[in-house]
Design an enzyme around this catalytic site. Sequence first.
Site, PDB file in Angstrom:
ATOM      1  N   ASP A  54      18.704 -29.723  52.147  1.00  0.00           N
ATOM      2  CA  ASP A  54      17.472 -30.585  51.642  1.00  0.00           C
ATOM      3  C   ASP A  54      16.699 -29.828  50.534  1.00  0.00           C
ATOM      4  O   ASP A  54      16.995 -28.487  50.624  1.00  0.00           O
ATOM      5  CB  ASP A  54      16.626 -30.631  53.133  1.00  0.00           C
ATOM      6  CG  ASP A  54      15.504 -31.471  52.761  1.00  0.00           C
ATOM      7  OD1 ASP A  54      15.552 -32.273  52.069  1.00  0.00           O
ATOM      8  OD2 ASP A  54      14.508 -31.310  53.374  1.00  0.00           O
ATOM      9  N   ARG A  57      14.925 -32.404  45.232  1.00  0.00           N
ATOM     10  CA  ARG A  57      14.157 -33.004  44.687  1.00  0.00           C
ATOM     11  C   ARG A  57      12.816 -32.050  44.274  1.00  0.00           C
ATOM     12  O   ARG A  57      12.188 -31.804  42.934  1.00  0.00           O
ATOM     13  CB  ARG A  57      13.555 -34.436  45.006  1.00  0.00           C
ATOM     14  CG  ARG A  57      14.562 -35.381  44.957  1.00  0.00           C
ATOM     15  CD  ARG A  57      14.234 -36.765  45.328  1.00  0.00           C
ATOM     16  NE  ARG A  57      13.594 -36.736  46.634  1.00  0.00           N
ATOM     17  CZ  ARG A  57      13.009 -37.882  47.055  1.00  0.00           C
ATOM     18  NH1 ARG A  57      12.698 -39.105  46.647  1.00  0.00           N
ATOM     19  NH2 ARG A  57      12.573 -38.021  48.366  1.00  0.00           N
ATOM     20  N   ASN A 102      18.384 -42.884  53.074  1.00  0.00           N
ATOM     21  CA  ASN A 102      18.419 -42.540  51.579  1.00  0.00           C
ATOM     22  C   ASN A 102      18.889 -43.901  50.763  1.00  0.00           C
ATOM     23  O   ASN A 102      18.660 -44.102  49.867  1.00  0.00           O
ATOM     24  CB  ASN A 102      19.509 -41.461  51.248  1.00  0.00           C
ATOM     25  CG  ASN A 102      18.854 -39.940  51.780  1.00  0.00           C
ATOM     26  OD1 ASN A 102      19.630 -39.117  51.935  1.00  0.00           O
ATOM     27  ND2 ASN A 102      17.537 -39.913  51.746  1.00  0.00           N
TER      28      ASN A 102
END
Length: 276
Positions: A54, A57, A102
Site C-alpha cells: 500500500d 499514490r 480497486n
Amino acid sequence: MRRLLASSQRRLERFAFRVLSFFEKRVLEDVYERWLWLQIKDGPFPTHIGIIPDGNRRWAKKRGLDPLTGHENGYERIKEVLNWIWELGVRYVTIYAMSSENCMFRSREEFYHLLSLLRRGIREILESGEIDEKRIRVKVIGDLDMLPPDLVDEIRKLEERSSSYKDRTLMIAVCYGGRHEIVEAVKKIIKEYEAGKVSLDEINEETFSKYLMTSDIPDPDLIIRTSGEVRISNFLLWQAAYSELYFCDAYWPEFRKIDFWRAIRSYQARERRFGR
C-alpha cells in the site's frame, strides 16, 4: 568578486555536506542491515507471507509526481521484494495486487494502467525464465471476470506453464475480495449439497477451506502491510484468522530490505498459539 567566490564556496560546502550525509546514511544502513541479519538468520521463517503493498499514490503525491508513477515504482519494488523473500527460503507468497474495490472504483485511467502493469508482469515472468530456474508456480486469484478476456488468456497461459512446479508458489490476488471469495465458496457448497455430493455433517472448517481459491495453499503465517494503515482491507479474510500481522509506516515504493527483515524479526519474536 569576493562575494561571488564566497557564494560559490557556500554552495560547494552545502553540496559536499549533502554528499557526505548520503554516504554516512548508506554506511549506517549497511551496518544496521548486517546487524538485523545476525538476529534473524537462524529462523524460523514463515512458510507463507502475504503482502499488502500500500501507499504507491501517496508516495508519488509526496514527491509531486503523477500517481501512475507511484504504481510504476511500486511494481519495480515488488520484483525486488520477491527476491528477498525467495532468498529466505519462503515457499509461498501472496501479493494483493488489486482489490475488487480497486477494480470497481478507481478511475478508468488508473485501472487500465494497473492492468498494463499486470500484463507486463505476466509477460516478464514468462520471458525471463525465472519461474523455470526457481521452479515457481504462479496462481492468480480473484474475480477474473472483471478483467479483459485477452488478459485472462495470458494469465491462464502462465498458470499452465508453471503448474508442475512445486518448490515455490507465487499467488497474485487481482480484483480480489475476501468476502466475495467466501460467498462464492458458500455457493459451491450449496450446489454440491443439492447434488448430494456433500452432507451437512461433512461441512466443517477443513471442508470449507477446500472450496476457497487458496484450497491448495497453506494459510499465511505473516501478513505485511505498508503505508502506516492498520487494517487488512478484505485480504484473505478466512485464511488470515491466525496470521501474524505486521504494519510498516513506509510507503510501498520505499520499502527496504531493512523494513522486511524487521517484519521477520517481529514474526520470530511472537509466540503463535493459534487461539489456544
